[in-house]
Design an enzyme around this catalytic site. Structure first.
Site, mmCIF file in Angstrom:
data_model
loop_
_atom_site.group_PDB
_atom_site.id
_atom_site.type_symbol
_atom_site.label_atom_id
_atom_site.label_comp_id
_atom_site.label_asym_id
_atom_site.label_seq_id
_atom_site.Cartn_x
_atom_site.Cartn_y
_atom_site.Cartn_z
ATOM 1 N N LYS A 21 0.283 3.712 -2.004
ATOM 2 C CA LYS A 21 -0.574 4.807 -2.515
ATOM 3 C C LYS A 21 0.199 5.638 -3.527
ATOM 4 O O LYS A 21 0.373 6.844 -3.392
ATOM 5 C CB LYS A 21 -1.096 5.671 -1.366
ATOM 6 C CG LYS A 21 -2.050 4.911 -0.469
ATOM 7 C CD LYS A 21 -2.830 5.799 0.455
ATOM 8 C CE LYS A 21 -3.723 4.986 1.361
ATOM 9 N NZ LYS A 21 -2.979 4.123 2.335
ATOM 10 N N ASP B 85 0.855 -1.201 0.000
ATOM 11 C CA ASP B 85 0.000 0.000 0.000
ATOM 12 C C ASP B 85 0.884 1.242 0.000
ATOM 13 O O ASP B 85 1.036 1.920 1.013
ATOM 14 C CB ASP B 85 -0.910 -0.030 1.237
ATOM 15 C CG ASP B 85 -1.847 1.166 1.286
ATOM 16 O OD1 ASP B 85 -1.874 1.948 0.321
ATOM 17 O OD2 ASP B 85 -2.558 1.302 2.302
ATOM 18 N N GLY C 170 -16.071 1.920 10.837
ATOM 19 C CA GLY C 170 -16.817 1.118 9.857
ATOM 20 C C GLY C 170 -17.094 -0.284 10.377
ATOM 21 O O GLY C 170 -16.394 -0.789 11.254
HETATM 22 O O1 3DU Z 1 -7.667 1.988 10.682
HETATM 23 P P1 3DU Z 1 -6.880 0.692 10.646
HETATM 24 O O2 3DU Z 1 -5.935 0.528 11.796
HETATM 25 O O3 3DU Z 1 -7.778 -0.500 10.424
HETATM 26 O O4 3DU Z 1 -5.887 0.765 9.356
HETATM 27 C C1 3DU Z 1 -6.359 0.969 8.071
HETATM 28 C C2 3DU Z 1 -5.290 0.748 7.031
HETATM 29 O O5 3DU Z 1 -5.869 0.941 5.744
HETATM 30 C C3 3DU Z 1 -4.099 1.676 7.112
HETATM 31 O O6 3DU Z 1 -2.957 0.957 6.648
HETATM 32 C C4 3DU Z 1 -4.439 2.788 6.145
HETATM 33 O O7 3DU Z 1 -3.333 3.378 5.532
HETATM 34 C C5 3DU Z 1 -5.243 2.042 5.085
HETATM 35 N N1 3DU Z 1 -6.240 2.878 4.426
HETATM 36 C C6 3DU Z 1 -7.241 3.495 5.120
HETATM 37 O O8 3DU Z 1 -7.314 3.393 6.355
HETATM 38 C C7 3DU Z 1 -8.192 4.239 4.416
HETATM 39 C C8 3DU Z 1 -8.121 4.387 3.077
HETATM 40 O O9 3DU Z 1 -9.055 5.062 2.447
HETATM 41 C C9 3DU Z 1 -7.092 3.759 2.400
HETATM 42 C C10 3DU Z 1 -6.167 3.019 3.098
#
Ligand code: 3DU
Length: 212
Positions: free
Chosen positions: A59, A57, A173
């Site tokens: 991006k 990822d 979410g």
């Molecule tokens: O919020 P969490 O800890 O579940 O992490 C979410 C991951 O997904 C993190 O690596 C972030 O960079 C990625 N991500 C998003 O959270 C939202 C997006 O729109 C795209 C990527």
């Protein structure tokens, strides 16, 4: 991406290798991002690959030749897929796709970020990004679990592309809701790796069995 549990673990933690080994039976893939790769080095992609497919990822969002260089580094280090931005325009996304095709790799395109700020600019162009990704032959999209109504809308335009949906748990979410709205996978970071990762992943996989 092949689906079994519907879960992609976002390993934004320096304990990534141990966690990956422990939770591999509950997830379909691992996602790495800059915090891990910048602290551990790119070799972590290859190391994680022994436990399952790795999505880089990064991006990607640059002019085409630089975007291609970033994708090349991800794939030559064992990534199965990369995540690129779409707002850069089709030339940059195409450059990433060209590299991916040499590695039999996959390309997922960000539509709009799951955070509130994602609505400021990105929601306004997300539909056009989906159309571009589909026309170019990208493998999938990244769409926000925090806004299932947006997953539903983008799903209508996505054709055969898969939807990977971050923003589950810590960002508010709901995994099952995202899948029901049309996501093929949820991307989950903190709600897995914070606390008891094995138990968190097992419970989530159990919960998703009902909807996938
Ligand atoms: O919020 P969490 O800890 O579940 O992490 C979410 C991951 O997904 C993190 O690596 C972030 O960079 C990625 N991500 C998003 O959270 C939202 C997006 O729109 C795209 C990527």
């Amino acid at each position: 991406m092949e689906r079994r549990t519907g879960i992609i673990a976002a390993l934004d933690t320096t304990n990534a290798l141990n966690i990956a080994r422990e939770i591999r039976e509950y997830v379909d893939a691992f996602k790495v991002n800059y915090p891990l790769v910048l602290s551990e080095g790119i070799s972590v992609v290859k190391e994680l690959s022994s436990y399952g497919p790795v999505i880089a990822d990064f991006k990607i969002a640059d002019v085409p030749h630089i975007s291609a260089m970033i994708a090349e580094i991800a794939f030559e280090n064992g990534a199965k897929a990369v995540i690129t931005h779409g707002f850069t325009g089709s030339d940059s996304v195409k450059a990433v796709l060209d590299v991916a095709s040499r590695y039999n790799g996959e390309v997922y395109v960000v539509t709009e970020l799951s955070s509130a700020g994602g609505q400021e600019f990105m929601t306004g162009v997300a539909e056009r990004i989906v159309e571009m990704a589909r026309n170019l032959g990208c493998h999938g999209l990244i769409a926000p679990a925090t806004r299932p109504e947006r997953i539903r809308k983008l799903r209508e335009l996505a054709g055969n592309m898969q939807i990977l949906s971050p923003g589950v748990g810590a960002q508010g979410g709901k995994a099952a809701e995202a899948i029901r709205a049309g996501a093929d996978f949820v991307i989950v970071g903190r709600s897995i790796y914070e606390g008891n990762a094995v138990e968190n992943a097992r419970l989530l996989a159990e919960q998703l069995k009902e909807v996938i």
